[in-house]
Design a protein around this motif. Structure first.
Motif, PDB file in Angstrom:
ATOM      1  N   GLY A  27       0.827  -1.207   0.000  1.00  0.00           N
ATOM      2  CA  GLY A  27       0.000   0.000   0.000  1.00  0.00           C
ATOM      3  C   GLY A  27       0.860   1.254   0.000  1.00  0.00           C
ATOM      4  O   GLY A  27       0.629   2.199  -0.761  1.00  0.00           O
ATOM      5  N   ALA A  28       1.877   1.251   0.862  1.00  0.00           N
ATOM      6  CA  ALA A  28       2.774   2.414   0.937  1.00  0.00           C
ATOM      7  C   ALA A  28       3.520   2.597  -0.378  1.00  0.00           C
ATOM      8  O   ALA A  28       3.675   3.724  -0.871  1.00  0.00           O
ATOM      9  CB  ALA A  28       3.759   2.232   2.091  1.00  0.00           C
ATOM     10  N   CYS A  29       3.964   1.486  -0.967  1.00  0.00           N
ATOM     11  CA  CYS A  29       4.691   1.580  -2.241  1.00  0.00           C
ATOM     12  C   CYS A  29       3.798   2.150  -3.330  1.00  0.00           C
ATOM     13  O   CYS A  29       4.229   3.005  -4.120  1.00  0.00           O
ATOM     14  CB  CYS A  29       5.233   0.211  -2.663  1.00  0.00           C
ATOM     15  SG  CYS A  29       6.608  -0.358  -1.651  1.00  0.00           S
ATOM     16  N   LEU A  30       2.557   1.679  -3.388  1.00  0.00           N
ATOM     17  CA  LEU A  30       1.635   2.185  -4.417  1.00  0.00           C
ATOM     18  C   LEU A  30       1.418   3.684  -4.239  1.00  0.00           C
ATOM     19  O   LEU A  30       1.404   4.437  -5.212  1.00  0.00           O
ATOM     20  CB  LEU A  30       0.296   1.441  -4.338  1.00  0.00           C
ATOM     21  CG  LEU A  30       0.290  -0.015  -4.817  1.00  0.00           C
ATOM     22  CD1 LEU A  30      -1.035  -0.695  -4.457  1.00  0.00           C
ATOM     23  CD2 LEU A  30       0.549  -0.103  -6.325  1.00  0.00           C
ATOM     24  N   ARG A  31       1.244   4.103  -2.986  1.00  0.00           N
ATOM     25  CA  ARG A  31       0.979   5.525  -2.736  1.00  0.00           C
ATOM     26  C   ARG A  31       2.210   6.382  -3.034  1.00  0.00           C
ATOM     27  O   ARG A  31       2.124   7.381  -3.754  1.00  0.00           O
ATOM     28  CB  ARG A  31       0.540   5.732  -1.280  1.00  0.00           C
ATOM     29  CG  ARG A  31      -0.957   5.491  -1.058  1.00  0.00           C
ATOM     30  CD  ARG A  31      -1.381   5.905   0.342  1.00  0.00           C
ATOM     31  NE  ARG A  31      -0.823   4.997   1.338  1.00  0.00           N
ATOM     32  CZ  ARG A  31      -1.435   3.897   1.771  1.00  0.00           C
ATOM     33  NH1 ARG A  31      -2.635   3.570   1.312  1.00  0.00           N
ATOM     34  NH2 ARG A  31      -0.868   3.113   2.669  1.00  0.00           N
ATOM     35  N   VAL A  32       3.363   5.968  -2.493  1.00  0.00           N
ATOM     36  CA  VAL A  32       4.564   6.834  -2.599  1.00  0.00           C
ATOM     37  C   VAL A  32       5.119   6.837  -4.028  1.00  0.00           C
ATOM     38  O   VAL A  32       5.395   7.903  -4.589  1.00  0.00           O
ATOM     39  CB  VAL A  32       5.638   6.370  -1.583  1.00  0.00           C
ATOM     40  CG1 VAL A  32       6.944   7.126  -1.811  1.00  0.00           C
ATOM     41  CG2 VAL A  32       5.129   6.593  -0.164  1.00  0.00           C
ATOM     42  N   ILE A  33       5.254   5.672  -4.602  1.00  0.00           N
ATOM     43  CA  ILE A  33       5.792   5.634  -5.969  1.00  0.00           C
ATOM     44  C   ILE A  33       4.773   6.232  -6.934  1.00  0.00           C
ATOM     45  O   ILE A  33       5.122   6.980  -7.845  1.00  0.00           O
ATOM     46  CB  ILE A  33       6.204   4.197  -6.357  1.00  0.00           C
ATOM     47  CG1 ILE A  33       7.344   3.729  -5.436  1.00  0.00           C
ATOM     48  CG2 ILE A  33       6.632   4.123  -7.834  1.00  0.00           C
ATOM     49  CD1 ILE A  33       7.756   2.277  -5.596  1.00  0.00           C
ATOM     50  N   GLY A  34       3.496   5.922  -6.690  1.00  0.00           N
ATOM     51  CA  GLY A  34       2.438   6.502  -7.532  1.00  0.00           C
ATOM     52  C   GLY A  34       2.464   8.019  -7.484  1.00  0.00           C
ATOM     53  O   GLY A  34       2.355   8.688  -8.513  1.00  0.00           O
ATOM     54  N   SER A  35       2.669   8.581  -6.301  1.00  0.00           N
ATOM     55  CA  SER A  35       2.664  10.041  -6.222  1.00  0.00           C
ATOM     56  C   SER A  35       3.951  10.622  -6.802  1.00  0.00           C
ATOM     57  O   SER A  35       3.936  11.703  -7.402  1.00  0.00           O
ATOM     58  CB  SER A  35       2.393  10.503  -4.788  1.00  0.00           C
ATOM     59  OG  SER A  35       3.567  10.921  -4.156  1.00  0.00           O
ATOM     60  N   ALA A  36       5.065   9.908  -6.663  1.00  0.00           N
ATOM     61  CA  ALA A  36       6.312  10.386  -7.287  1.00  0.00           C
ATOM     62  C   ALA A  36       6.156  10.415  -8.807  1.00  0.00           C
ATOM     63  O   ALA A  36       6.572  11.374  -9.478  1.00  0.00           O
ATOM     64  CB  ALA A  36       7.483   9.497  -6.888  1.00  0.00           C
ATOM     65  N   VAL A  37       5.552   9.380  -9.355  1.00  0.00           N
ATOM     66  CA  VAL A  37       5.333   9.329 -10.809  1.00  0.00           C
ATOM     67  C   VAL A  37       4.399  10.468 -11.229  1.00  0.00           C
ATOM     68  O   VAL A  37       4.619  11.133 -12.250  1.00  0.00           O
ATOM     69  CB  VAL A  37       4.770   7.947 -11.232  1.00  0.00           C
ATOM     70  CG1 VAL A  37       4.243   7.977 -12.662  1.00  0.00           C
ATOM     71  CG2 VAL A  37       5.835   6.867 -11.068  1.00  0.00           C
ATOM     72  N   GLU A  38       3.398  10.709 -10.427  1.00  0.00           N
ATOM     73  CA  GLU A  38       2.447  11.776 -10.744  1.00  0.00           C
ATOM     74  C   GLU A  38       3.134  13.146 -10.722  1.00  0.00           C
ATOM     75  O   GLU A  38       2.916  13.979 -11.603  1.00  0.00           O
ATOM     76  CB  GLU A  38       1.271  11.730  -9.742  1.00  0.00           C
ATOM     77  CG  GLU A  38      -0.058  12.144 -10.315  1.00  0.00           C
ATOM     78  CD  GLU A  38      -0.262  11.762 -11.794  1.00  0.00           C
ATOM     79  OE1 GLU A  38      -0.516  12.683 -12.595  1.00  0.00           O
ATOM     80  OE2 GLU A  38      -0.146  10.560 -12.161  1.00  0.00           O
ATOM     81  N   LEU A  39       3.989  13.370  -9.703  1.00  0.00           N
ATOM     82  CA  LEU A  39       4.722  14.638  -9.628  1.00  0.00           C
ATOM     83  C   LEU A  39       5.602  14.828 -10.862  1.00  0.00           C
ATOM     84  O   LEU A  39       5.652  15.918 -11.443  1.00  0.00           O
ATOM     85  CB  LEU A  39       5.586  14.669  -8.363  1.00  0.00           C
ATOM     86  CG  LEU A  39       4.842  14.911  -7.042  1.00  0.00           C
ATOM     87  CD1 LEU A  39       5.763  14.627  -5.856  1.00  0.00           C
ATOM     88  CD2 LEU A  39       4.333  16.351  -6.984  1.00  0.00           C
ATOM     89  N   ALA A  40       6.286  13.761 -11.241  1.00  0.00           N
ATOM     90  CA  ALA A  40       7.140  13.852 -12.432  1.00  0.00           C
ATOM     91  C   ALA A  40       6.287  14.168 -13.657  1.00  0.00           C
ATOM     92  O   ALA A  40       6.645  15.014 -14.487  1.00  0.00           O
ATOM     93  CB  ALA A  40       7.901  12.548 -12.635  1.00  0.00           C
ATOM     94  N   ARG A  41       5.142  13.521 -13.744  1.00  0.00           N
ATOM     95  CA  ARG A  41       4.259  13.717 -14.900  1.00  0.00           C
ATOM     96  C   ARG A  41       3.746  15.148 -14.968  1.00  0.00           C
ATOM     97  O   ARG A  41       3.529  15.701 -16.038  1.00  0.00           O
ATOM     98  CB  ARG A  41       3.083  12.731 -14.826  1.00  0.00           C
ATOM     99  CG  ARG A  41       2.535  12.355 -16.190  1.00  0.00           C
ATOM    100  CD  ARG A  41       1.354  11.409 -16.135  1.00  0.00           C
ATOM    101  NE  ARG A  41       1.624  10.057 -15.683  1.00  0.00           N
ATOM    102  CZ  ARG A  41       2.285   9.142 -16.389  1.00  0.00           C
ATOM    103  NH1 ARG A  41       2.757   9.421 -17.572  1.00  0.00           N
ATOM    104  NH2 ARG A  41       2.485   7.934 -15.887  1.00  0.00           N
TER     105      ARG A  41
END
Lengths: 349, 320
Positions: free
Chosen positions: A226-240
């Motif tokens: 869950g933490a990985c999905l949230r943190v990596i997902g948000s990092a990818v979103e920020l980059a995007r």
């Protein structure tokens, strides 16, 4: 693509977190099943030559990276990214054909195991030199900028050992200077082959490196899906969204040897007792059950389905012909007219 | 009149003009125009396509590889050939293996300002063509003339494979031509720079001019030396070399690079293997001395082959 017929790849809205979690879990399960089968074929002897490198324990981080990416994005996986590869869209057959050295695989027996990819589909085939794939991702993202392709992201997987290389430094700095949508996912699994963290780096935390490059850093418990999905997902979103390169440092423990040739006797026993030593797949399964996002019957069904997909892929791949040196095209150039010694078996060969 | 350096700049201008996939990436090449001014005014003419890079040769090459996989045609300028060793891994392990491993071409051009000039010393004078030629998957161009500097650089950018373009700094300003060529020999074909009868000198890059001076001197004594300019050392035009040796019966291979292995050794190995019966004398070669390239002009002038040492080697070869 065997597995994508059953589990199509699209982006799931953040609001439907439990659905994303279930999809991620199924990729993890398929990855684990695949790798256990590969290891078993390897141990039975004769079918798999070269190395076998497993991602046991690392599936949560890997899948979270693959699942956060979408069509048009770039992914440079490393050796423990079976789950992320599947989630990104690599077919199971690409994995099994490559491990078995089949001529029909994407690498055609010219390269093996984890050194596979399809550059035109955004999946880079890693070379063995650590850190070397990051700048290649940078260049693909620079190309997107030249070509006016918007909102794409490139992700590269690394281990703690790769952070010590010059290539890591050069490429992260390059990405920062160019403000590229690059997400570096560093899995600190405590050992680079047999070398522990205290012989690898001297900073308190690898995520501290981000500030020196002028980019954002994120930390995450790599055993917690869950933490990985949230943190990596948000990092990818920020980059995007144009926020520039993002460094994610996930912490876990490698639960297998560096490769199947390695018994990992050097791993300190106390680490296995710590929270970072948990198996992310088991943690995710418990989480699914606890939140009633899936019941045990459903999970058993997914497991049977994974086994069946893997058995099919392996059986198919075992029947595929091996490369034939007599008919191999021994030409390293795309410009064939400039290749030397193609028709000669003499000194110019 | 146009210089060798201006020809390189014009080829880049042409490439940028003709093909929107082309961009140039290197240190100080933007507004500053490059350490040697090979990109002077190009950043102004082609905004956003002539980019200053950080001092990161590994990342420069790695990013060019990535961009090429996405359909671009990058030109990377190394400030000096010597610094390309920092990007060596990306060149020989990533770029050179890409097509073989994946079937996907990697069209990048890496410009290496190569070779010695007086006072440049051990780290601004190197000739690395043999090092890169050793690796499968790379094309090595070593232009010796203004015309070739122009036409071969354009061909390098057009080719689908990684090209290491070794341009010689000694020729940058001194070598001039009337105009740029409209046609050229294809890459992979050597050029007979001077026809002769008594011995063949096979060489490339700046040493072509030393060999031509040597041939001129010997012609005053009645000896006619054939000089072959290899143009590209990989592929190496063995056929032209063998045909020349068939006429002259004697070969001297000359290179500015170090003696161990390398281009001259490769040329002689091929001649000895495929043309042994053509030889009237043992094949000879002449290279720089086996030390780092020295700084002081007195030492540098003796370190590398010159017209004088080529004349002397040819007199040995001709048993004079």
């Amino acid at each position: 693509m065997l597995q994508s017929a059953e589990m199509p790849r699209h982006t799931v809205k953040a609001s439907d977190f439990s659905e994303t979690y279930r999809r991620a879990f199924r990729w993890m399960l398929l990855a684990r099943t695949t790798e256990e089968k590969i290891a078993s074929v390897f141990r039975s002897g004769g079918k798999i030559t070269g190395g076998v490198f497993l991602g046991k324990g690392q599936e949560a981080i890997s899948v979270a990276t693959g699942i956060a990416l979408r069509n048009g994005d770039i992914f440079a996986p490393l050796i423990r990214d079976q789950a992320g590869r599947l989630a990104f869209g690599e077919s199971l057959l690409d994995c099994t054909l490559t491990y078995l050295g089949a001529r029909s695989g994407p690498m055609r027996g010219r390269d093996g195991n984890v050194h596979r990819g399809r550059p035109l589909e955004g999946l880079l085939p890693m070379i063995s030199h650590l850190g070397a794939m990051i700048s290649v991702v940078n260049g693909m993202l620079m190309a997107h900028r030249f070509q006016g392709k918007k909102n794409t992201v490139g992700a590269a997987s690394l281990g703690d050992g790769a952070t010590s290389t010059g290539a890591f430094h050069e490429s992260i700095n390059q990405a920062a200077v160019e403000n590229l949508p690059l997400v570096l996912v560093v899995t600190n699994n405590q050992y680079a082959y047999s070398t522990p963290n205290d012989r690898q780096f001297a900073c308190a935390d690898l995520v501290d490196k981000a500030i020196g490059y002028g980019i954002r850093g994120h930390s995450v418990d790599g055993t917690d899906l869950g933490a990985c999905l949230r943190v990596i997902g948000s990092a990818v979103e920020l980059a995007r969204q144009g926020e520039g390169p993002q460094l994610v440092v996930a912490t876990n423990l490698r639960l297998v040897g560096h490769g199947e040739h390695d018994d990992a006797h050097y791993i300190a026993p106390h680490l296995k007792e710590m929270p970072l030593g948990r198996d992310s797949l088991a943690v995710a399964e418990a989480e699914l059950l606890q939140n009633a996002w899936a019941d045990s019957e459903t999970i058993e069904g997914w497991t049977r389905d994974s086994i069946s997909q893997v058995e099919k892929a392996i059986a198919h791949s075992l029947r595929e012909p091996s490369p034939d040196p007599a008919t191999e095209d021994w030409c390293a150039l795309s410009s064939r007219h400039l290749a030397e010694g193609l028709s000669s078996n003499g000194s110019r060969g | 009149m146009i210089t060798y350096l201006e020809a390189i700049r014009e080829a880049q201008r042409q490439a940028l003009e003709n093909d929107p996939r082309v961009y140039i990436y290197g240190q100080d090449i933007g507004a500053f125009g490059g350490a040697f001014k090979a990109t002077k005014n190009l950043a102004q003419s082609f905004p956003g396509r002539v980019l200053d890079s950080p001092i990161s040769e590994d990342a420069m090459v790695g990013s060019a590889i990535g961009a090429s996989l996405q359909g671009m045609r990058p030109i990377v300028e190394m400030q000096f050939a010597d610094f390309s060793t920092v990007g060596f891994n990306q060149i020989v392990n990533q770029a050179a293996t890409m097509f073989w491993r994946t079937g996907v071409p990697c069209p990048i051009t890496i410009r290496l300002p190569s070779g010695g000039t007086p006072g440049s010393g051990p780290f601004h004078s190197q000739n690395l063509e043999a090092l890169y030629a050793h690796y499968p998957g790379l094309i090595l161009m070593t232009p010796a003339t203004v015309e070739d500097a122009y036409s071969m650089l354009l061909e390098a950018v057009a080719l689908d494979d990684p090209v290491i373009f070794c341009e010689h700094k000694y020729l940058y300003f001194h070598l001039k031509a009337e105009s740029l060529p409209s046609e050229a020999l294809p890459v992979g074909r050597a050029r007979i720079a001077r026809a002769g009868r008594d011995a063949t000198v096979v060489t490339y890059s700046a040493m072509v001019h030393e060999a031509l001076s040597a041939a001129e001197e010997l012609s005053t004594q009645g000896w006619e030396i054939e000089v072959i300019d290899l143009r590209s050392i990989k592929p190496l035009d063995t056929d032209t070399v063998l045909a020349s040796v068939a006429r002259t019966g004697r070969i001297l291979a000359v290179g500015e690079a170090w003696p161990w292995g390398g281009v001259t050794a490769e040329v002689l190995a091929r001649v000895a293997t495929d043309g042994f019966n053509l030889l009237d004398a043992p094949p000879m070669r002449l290279n720089s001395k086996d030390t780092p390239v020295p700084f002081h002009p007195n030492l540098w002038g003796t370190h590398r082959p010159t017209a004088q040492t080529i004349v002397s080697a040819l007199r040995d070869l001709l048993r004079l």
